[in-house]
Scaffold this motif. Sequence first.
Motif, PDB file in Angstrom:
ATOM      1  N   THR A 365      69.862 -14.229  62.528  1.00 51.06           N
ATOM      2  CA  THR A 365      70.513 -13.381  61.994  1.00 51.06           C
ATOM      3  C   THR A 365      70.357 -13.623  59.754  1.00 51.06           C
ATOM      4  N   LEU A 366      70.493 -12.896  58.845  1.00 55.58           N
ATOM      5  CA  LEU A 366      70.478 -12.848  57.819  1.00 55.58           C
ATOM      6  C   LEU A 366      71.171 -13.592  57.210  1.00 55.58           C
ATOM      7  N   TYR A 367      71.673 -14.941  56.903  1.00 56.79           N
ATOM      8  CA  TYR A 367      72.624 -15.247  56.137  1.00 56.79           C
ATOM      9  C   TYR A 367      71.957 -15.522  54.638  1.00 56.79           C
ATOM     10  N   PRO A 368      72.609 -15.656  53.303  1.00 56.32           N
ATOM     11  CA  PRO A 368      71.808 -16.718  52.538  1.00 56.32           C
ATOM     12  C   PRO A 368      71.828 -18.214  52.962  1.00 56.32           C
ATOM     13  N   SER A 369      72.863 -18.583  52.666  1.00 54.45           N
ATOM     14  CA  SER A 369      71.970 -20.036  53.813  1.00 54.45           C
ATOM     15  C   SER A 369      71.322 -20.662  54.498  1.00 54.45           C
ATOM     16  N   ARG A 370      70.408 -19.480  55.048  1.00 49.36           N
ATOM     17  CA  ARG A 370      69.705 -19.906  55.677  1.00 49.36           C
ATOM     18  C   ARG A 370      68.536 -19.953  55.326  1.00 49.36           C
ATOM     19  N   ILE A 371      68.396 -19.282  54.126  1.00 52.14           N
ATOM     20  CA  ILE A 371      67.008 -19.191  53.263  1.00 52.14           C
ATOM     21  C   ILE A 371      66.616 -20.332  52.392  1.00 52.14           C
ATOM     22  N   SER A 372      66.433 -20.745  53.119  1.00 57.68           N
ATOM     23  CA  SER A 372      65.408 -21.573  52.007  1.00 57.68           C
ATOM     24  C   SER A 372      64.945 -22.357  51.135  1.00 57.68           C
ATOM     25  N   VAL A 373      64.646 -23.492  50.242  1.00 58.11           N
ATOM     26  CA  VAL A 373      63.874 -23.364  49.266  1.00 58.11           C
ATOM     27  C   VAL A 373      62.117 -23.469  49.543  1.00 58.11           C
ATOM     28  N   ALA A 374      62.119 -23.700  50.612  1.00 62.62           N
ATOM     29  CA  ALA A 374      60.494 -23.836  51.300  1.00 62.62           C
ATOM     30  C   ALA A 374      60.465 -22.371  51.193  1.00 62.62           C
ATOM     31  N   ASP A 375      61.691 -20.879  51.800  1.00 60.54           N
ATOM     32  CA  ASP A 375      61.261 -20.447  52.024  1.00 60.54           C
ATOM     33  C   ASP A 375      60.580 -19.052  50.694  1.00 60.54           C
ATOM     34  N   ILE A 376      61.392 -19.861  49.775  1.00 59.51           N
ATOM     35  CA  ILE A 376      61.654 -19.451  48.304  1.00 59.51           C
ATOM     36  C   ILE A 376      60.393 -19.349  47.762  1.00 59.51           C
ATOM     37  N   SER A 378      57.448 -20.159  48.787  1.00 66.40           N
ATOM     38  CA  SER A 378      56.130 -19.942  49.772  1.00 66.40           C
ATOM     39  C   SER A 378      56.140 -18.162  49.213  1.00 66.40           C
ATOM     40  N   PHE A 379      57.718 -17.762  49.302  1.00 64.90           N
ATOM     41  CA  PHE A 379      57.549 -16.088  48.884  1.00 64.90           C
ATOM     42  C   PHE A 379      56.823 -15.623  47.593  1.00 64.90           C
ATOM     43  N   TYR A 380      57.422 -16.578  46.559  1.00 65.32           N
ATOM     44  CA  TYR A 380      57.274 -15.962  45.407  1.00 65.32           C
ATOM     45  C   TYR A 380      56.029 -16.549  44.202  1.00 65.32           C
ATOM     46  N   LEU A 381      55.639 -18.287  45.260  1.00 62.53           N
ATOM     47  CA  LEU A 381      54.618 -18.947  44.520  1.00 62.53           C
ATOM     48  C   LEU A 381      53.080 -19.068  45.502  1.00 62.53           C
ATOM     49  N   GLY A 383      53.084 -16.512  47.319  1.00 63.85           N
ATOM     50  CA  GLY A 383      52.836 -14.670  48.220  1.00 63.85           C
ATOM     51  C   GLY A 383      53.186 -14.644  49.785  1.00 63.85           C
ATOM     52  N   ASN A 384      53.788 -15.380  50.527  1.00 61.16           N
ATOM     53  CA  ASN A 384      53.888 -15.074  51.793  1.00 61.16           C
ATOM     54  C   ASN A 384      54.873 -13.936  52.254  1.00 61.16           C
ATOM     55  N   PRO A 385      54.179 -13.078  52.915  1.00 61.42           N
ATOM     56  CA  PRO A 385      55.013 -11.840  53.070  1.00 61.42           C
ATOM     57  C   PRO A 385      55.545 -12.340  54.363  1.00 61.42           C
ATOM     58  N   GLY A 386      55.542 -12.350  55.159  1.00 59.88           N
ATOM     59  CA  GLY A 386      56.543 -13.212  55.697  1.00 59.88           C
ATOM     60  C   GLY A 386      58.057 -13.753  56.022  1.00 59.88           C
ATOM     61  N   THR A 387      58.021 -14.087  55.322  1.00 61.54           N
ATOM     62  CA  THR A 387      59.349 -15.024  55.138  1.00 61.54           C
ATOM     63  C   THR A 387      60.947 -13.829  55.081  1.00 61.54           C
ATOM     64  N   TRP A 388      61.839 -14.479  55.081  1.00 61.73           N
ATOM     65  CA  TRP A 388      62.830 -14.128  55.038  1.00 61.73           C
ATOM     66  C   TRP A 388      63.397 -13.233  54.054  1.00 61.73           C
ATOM     67  N   LEU A 389      62.478 -13.121  52.441  1.00 62.03           N
ATOM     68  CA  LEU A 389      62.447 -12.524  51.408  1.00 62.03           C
ATOM     69  C   LEU A 389      61.662 -10.912  51.647  1.00 62.03           C
ATOM     70  N   SER A 390      60.940 -10.749  52.425  1.00 63.73           N
ATOM     71  CA  SER A 390      60.250  -9.961  52.381  1.00 63.73           C
ATOM     72  C   SER A 390      61.090  -8.822  53.310  1.00 63.73           C
ATOM     73  N   SER A 391      62.335  -9.215  54.528  1.00 66.46           N
ATOM     74  CA  SER A 391      63.402  -8.588  55.101  1.00 66.46           C
ATOM     75  C   SER A 391      63.972  -7.305  54.335  1.00 66.46           C
ATOM     76  N   ILE A 392      63.775  -6.082  54.569  1.00 68.17           N
ATOM     77  CA  ILE A 392      63.977  -4.927  54.192  1.00 68.17           C
ATOM     78  C   ILE A 392      65.319  -4.413  54.245  1.00 68.17           C
ATOM     79  N   GLY A 393      65.834  -5.642  53.320  1.00 67.72           N
ATOM     80  CA  GLY A 393      67.549  -5.219  54.061  1.00 67.72           C
ATOM     81  C   GLY A 393      68.305  -5.343  55.177  1.00 67.72           C
ATOM     82  N   GLY A 394      67.728  -6.383  56.039  1.00 66.76           N
ATOM     83  CA  GLY A 394      67.167  -6.445  57.280  1.00 66.76           C
ATOM     84  C   GLY A 394      67.259  -5.297  57.887  1.00 66.76           C
TER      85      GLY A 394
END
Length: 622
Positions: A365-376, A378-381, A383-394
């Motif tokens: 389940t998506l909680y803010p505390s589960r988003i890691s620096v590595a996720d951020i 990976s997503f922003y720098l 361009g990995n489309p498979g992290t928590w951050l690409s979830s469309i609001g869950g």
Amino acid sequence: MSPLRCLFLYALLAAALLVSAQQNRLLTQIEQLGLVNVIEQTIRPNVPKQGANYDFIIVGAGAAGCTLAARLSENPKWRVALIEAGGVENIAHHTPVLTGQLLQTASNWGYRTVPQRLACRGMHNNECSVPRGKGLGGTSSISNMIYNRGNRRDFDGWAAAGNEGWSYADVLPLFLRTENAQLKGLEHSPYHNHSGPLSVEYVRYRSDLARAFVDASAQAGHQRTDYNGESQLGVSYVQATTRNGRRHSAFSAYIRPVRDNRSNLDIFAFSRVTRVLIDETTKAAYGIEFNYMRKSYTFKAHKEVILSAGAFNSPQLLMLSGVGPEDNLKAIGVPLIQPLPVGRRLYDHMCHFGPTFVTNTTGQTLYPSRISVADIISFYLAGNPGTWLSSIGGVEALAFLKSPRSKLPADWPDIELVMVAGSLASDEGTALKLGANIRDDIYDALYRPLQLSQQDHFTLLVMQFHPKSIGRLWLRDRNPLHWPKIDPKYFIEPEDVEFILDGIKESIRISRMPALQAIGARLLDRRVPGCDEHEFASDDYWRCSIRTLSYTLHHQVATCRMGPEGDPTAVVSPQLRVHGMRKLRVVDTSIIPLPPTAHTNAAAYMIGEKGSDLIRADWSGK
């Protein structure tokens, strides 16, 4: 979460959200400092010139408006102005997981309904939140990005009611024209195109909860389907308007690629249209009035004014301009130019925030505390489309179902289950709770324990496709900066509640299938405040819960309803011209005659494409 990770995450997201929330204030400060020209090309494309002339003026830069602007400006002989009340997208808009947070920014008009007697009882003052996008991209920049076109019977019904040219055979090519599908397994489907401007893809992030739900739905007898293909009925992972895991809004898809190459397309952000200019003798629209940086401007239109401002703002502008119900306009002192039933009908898809199921899984389940620096990173720098951050609001999967009480044909769904890998607890009460206007006592009783325990869970939002309840919208006064009054009259027809109850029962049945039982799925047994007099999970309990945890998925339609001449409920013709008027059209989802078997984002693009074809046909060679 470590202090360093917290600092990094929240600094990044807060900075992005702050930009969105404070853009208008920032522009005012910049203007006062005399630095407007320095930032002109980075924050806003153009400064208006009083009395400027255009061939076409498009009011509203949502999905339909951006589509229209891009298509009409393909003709280099036509000058096109695109007017938008809001600002520009930023990193927060492009991050799908932040959908809920965007509701608290200046990118949302922030509308609420009048207090509802039979719904939204868990909201402050019984007022339902009805978000609408305010910015270049419109609601496509803040919505959950679900791409769902609708059922062929929707469009065939429009045509049968006298709207020639709107059958499924007519509109399917328009849907295909918009789409650039990257859907694994559907590469050769005749129902998808791979060369349009709008990216559509399966959400790359996928939790074990979603996999179990899809498998359990199949075990319950629901076939796996492409709900934008031959048949809607069944279950599917969600198709979304994302590109490589990032939001692909109408502005990103249609305007950004062409804006620097078309000198005939002018885009005006932060420009609030207040009135359509109409010649009362000829009933012809000839321009608009709007406010920009606290000053009033007028633009003139040689050919047409086109309202693409959405289901609330398009009818509001018509009424402010003298086109609408005689009784309402007379009551507020707006001179009547053309009596029409503007805002007299308002349909919306109402759903229930639940049921919620807890599981024995960990970390799904998506909680803010589960988003890691590595996720951020990976997503922003990377361009990995498979992290928590690409979830469309869950949101991860959809199921389209028949109700046992349905009187519709067997291939026409009545209910949708929206599978969310979380609940209101997922953002720890910081976004969706506020965005939905939910009271603290409701959140504390149902969701705060999940927030504190960080227990894995998922929610099945149950949405009814074909409500019988009809609301309306009207003006409270003639001040164009005041909100219209919005009264959807949710659940005024008791049968609407029963359809959602059927969906809740099917959700619980699916939860008992082996795939979900394997992860320990069980109904969250916390009682909804105000429903304590009913036995938990009884039919009457769920009826109470439905009226308490009511939630709209922002699919308002029919406020500028399309219909042939002679239809007393119609505002626009099948050619989208405002009845009885000249050089004035409405091109957005407000023209949809009845609630579609769909979310409305995909239809908005289709309507934009259809509108551009109609307009080009009328003005070709002129």
